[in-house]
Design a protein around this motif. Structure first.
Motif, PDB file in Angstrom:
ATOM      1  N   ALA A 120       0.833  -1.200   0.000  1.00 58.08           N
ATOM      2  CA  ALA A 120       0.000   0.000   0.000  1.00 58.08           C
ATOM      3  C   ALA A 120       0.869   1.252   0.000  1.00 58.08           C
ATOM      4  N   TYR A 121       1.922   1.246   0.800  1.00 56.20           N
ATOM      5  CA  TYR A 121       2.837   2.389   0.821  1.00 56.20           C
ATOM      6  C   TYR A 121       3.483   2.591  -0.556  1.00 56.20           C
ATOM      7  N   GLY A 122       3.808   1.490  -1.206  1.00 53.77           N
ATOM      8  CA  GLY A 122       4.406   1.568  -2.536  1.00 53.77           C
ATOM      9  C   GLY A 122       3.463   2.174  -3.562  1.00 53.77           C
ATOM     10  N   ALA A 123       2.161   2.038  -3.311  1.00 60.19           N
ATOM     11  CA  ALA A 123       1.148   2.597  -4.221  1.00 60.19           C
ATOM     12  C   ALA A 123       0.753   4.020  -3.827  1.00 60.19           C
ATOM     13  N   GLY A 124       1.411   4.566  -2.791  1.00 61.37           N
ATOM     14  CA  GLY A 124       1.115   5.930  -2.372  1.00 61.37           C
ATOM     15  C   GLY A 124      -0.077   6.048  -1.435  1.00 61.37           C
ATOM     16  N   ILE A 125      -0.465   4.943  -0.826  1.00 63.21           N
ATOM     17  CA  ILE A 125      -1.611   4.941   0.090  1.00 63.21           C
ATOM     18  C   ILE A 125      -1.108   5.056   1.530  1.00 63.21           C
ATOM     19  N   ARG A 126      -1.622   6.009   2.266  1.00 60.84           N
ATOM     20  CA  ARG A 126      -1.278   6.171   3.679  1.00 60.84           C
ATOM     21  C   ARG A 126      -2.236   5.346   4.525  1.00 60.84           C
ATOM     22  N   ILE A 127      -1.709   4.711   5.566  1.00 60.51           N
ATOM     23  CA  ILE A 127      -2.532   3.851   6.423  1.00 60.51           C
ATOM     24  C   ILE A 127      -2.586   4.429   7.830  1.00 60.51           C
ATOM     25  N   ILE A 128      -3.786   4.504   8.377  1.00 61.70           N
ATOM     26  CA  ILE A 128      -3.996   4.999   9.734  1.00 61.70           C
ATOM     27  C   ILE A 128      -4.690   3.910  10.555  1.00 61.70           C
ATOM     28  N   MET A 129      -4.181   3.652  11.748  1.00 56.87           N
ATOM     29  CA  MET A 129      -4.770   2.670  12.652  1.00 56.87           C
ATOM     30  C   MET A 129      -5.687   3.381  13.647  1.00 56.87           C
ATOM     31  N   ILE A 130      -6.926   2.950  13.715  1.00 53.20           N
ATOM     32  CA  ILE A 130      -7.882   3.468  14.695  1.00 53.20           C
ATOM     33  C   ILE A 130      -8.353   2.274  15.523  1.00 53.20           C
ATOM     34  N   THR A 131      -8.090   2.299  16.811  1.00 54.57           N
ATOM     35  CA  THR A 131      -8.355   1.127  17.636  1.00 54.57           C
ATOM     36  C   THR A 131      -8.829   1.517  19.028  1.00 54.57           C
ATOM     37  N   GLY A 132      -9.509   0.597  19.671  1.00 55.45           N
ATOM     38  CA  GLY A 132      -9.906   0.794  21.059  1.00 55.45           C
ATOM     39  C   GLY A 132      -8.852   0.294  22.023  1.00 55.45           C
ATOM     40  N   ASP A 133      -7.773  -0.264  21.486  1.00 54.36           N
ATOM     41  CA  ASP A 133      -6.716  -0.841  22.324  1.00 54.36           C
ATOM     42  C   ASP A 133      -5.959   0.206  23.120  1.00 54.36           C
ATOM     43  N   TYR A 134      -5.253  -0.269  24.135  1.00 56.71           N
ATOM     44  CA  TYR A 134      -4.355   0.551  24.942  1.00 56.71           C
ATOM     45  C   TYR A 134      -3.267   1.122  24.023  1.00 56.71           C
ATOM     46  N   PRO A 135      -2.819   2.364  24.239  1.00 58.62           N
ATOM     47  CA  PRO A 135      -1.837   2.990  23.341  1.00 58.62           C
ATOM     48  C   PRO A 135      -0.577   2.170  23.102  1.00 58.62           C
ATOM     49  N   ASN A 136      -0.008   1.587  24.154  1.00 60.19           N
ATOM     50  CA  ASN A 136       1.226   0.802  23.994  1.00 60.19           C
ATOM     51  C   ASN A 136       0.988  -0.438  23.137  1.00 60.19           C
TER      52      ASN A 136
END
Length: 249
Positions: A120-136
């Motif tokens: 995805a990065y190679g295709a110019g797509i940025r990825i964002i993680m959105i989660t309910g998990d603990y930050p660490n």
């Protein structure tokens, strides 16, 4: 404590997880006891809050949570209580909870994800993680999958305190949003679109529907997704696999 839960202890009431308190409580009524049995589980900081612990004990427990999360485990806190009144309280805080401990859960990253992220990065797509998990936990998983800039993060609590302008600025570099509730996903999508980004959003719950609809392309989960999320989305994954999104692109 668990041995008290059986077929003779029907579930009487559930206090659901909410934006204000990331914990849920179940109330049971054993047939052989007068008192109700009350069990709570959820984000460790929420469970600590429910137990009304002193500052020193809170810090000790949350330090342990950080250590567990640094290993990439999802962490749950658990607590118990009993109740002898005739009418159950409206708020979970009205129970006299006793902290029981922490549970670490391993949710292994699929083998296909790191290579899909790289592609995805190679295709110019940025990825964002959105989660309910603990930050660490989120940061550890981000490093496992090769997400860029895993050092920066924004929590749901921090997000609540930000203006839309502040979020627009921070979201240009931050790729990890942790302890986020579904309602906050819409703000994230809006901030990206205001920055001129074309946004594809994934989700599976009823509360994800507004963000899926607002995104340029909403992607629902075909296996775990609710009917509402599928109706709001433009595309549905039949295998719930992130790599399938990259393949579709």
């Amino acid at each position: 404590y668990l041995k008290n839960f059986n077929n003779d202890s029907p579930l009487l009431q559930q206090y659901p997880l909410s934006e204000k308190l990331l914990a849920m409580t179940h109330v049971f009524k054993p047939s052989d006891k007068k008192d109700y049995l009350v069990a709570a589980k959820g984000a460790p900081e929420a469970i600590v809050d429910l137990c009304h612990l002193d500052k020193k004990e809170k810090e000790r427990i949350l330090a342990r949570v950080a250590n567990i999360a640094n290993d990439g485990l999802r962490v749950l806190g658990v607590a118990k209580s009993t109740f002898s009144g005739s009418k159950l309280p409206e708020d979970q805080h009205d129970f006299d909870f006793k902290f029981l401990g922490l549970i670490g859960l391993m949710d292994p990253v699929r083998d296909s994800v790191p290579s899909a992220v790289k592609e995805a990065y190679g295709a110019g797509i940025r990825i964002i993680m959105i989660t309910g998990d603990y930050p660490n936990t989120a940061q550890n998983i981000a490093r496992q999958i090769g997400l860029k800039n895993p050092e920066e993060r924004i929590t749901g609590e921090e997000l609540d305190k930000m203006t839309d302008e502040e979020l627009k600025k921070r979201i240009k570099t931050v790729n990890i949003f942790s302890r986020v509730v579904p309602e906050q996903k819409l703000r994230i999508v809006n901030a990206l679109k205001l920055n001129g980004e074309v946004v594809a959003m994934t989700g599976d719950g009823v509360n994800d529907a507004p963000a899926l609809k607002k995104a340029d392309i909403g992607v629902a989960m075909g296996i775990t997704g609710t009917d509402v999320s599928k109706e709001a989305a433009a595309m549905t994954l039949t295998d719930d696999n992130f790599a399938s999104i990259v393949a579709a692109v």
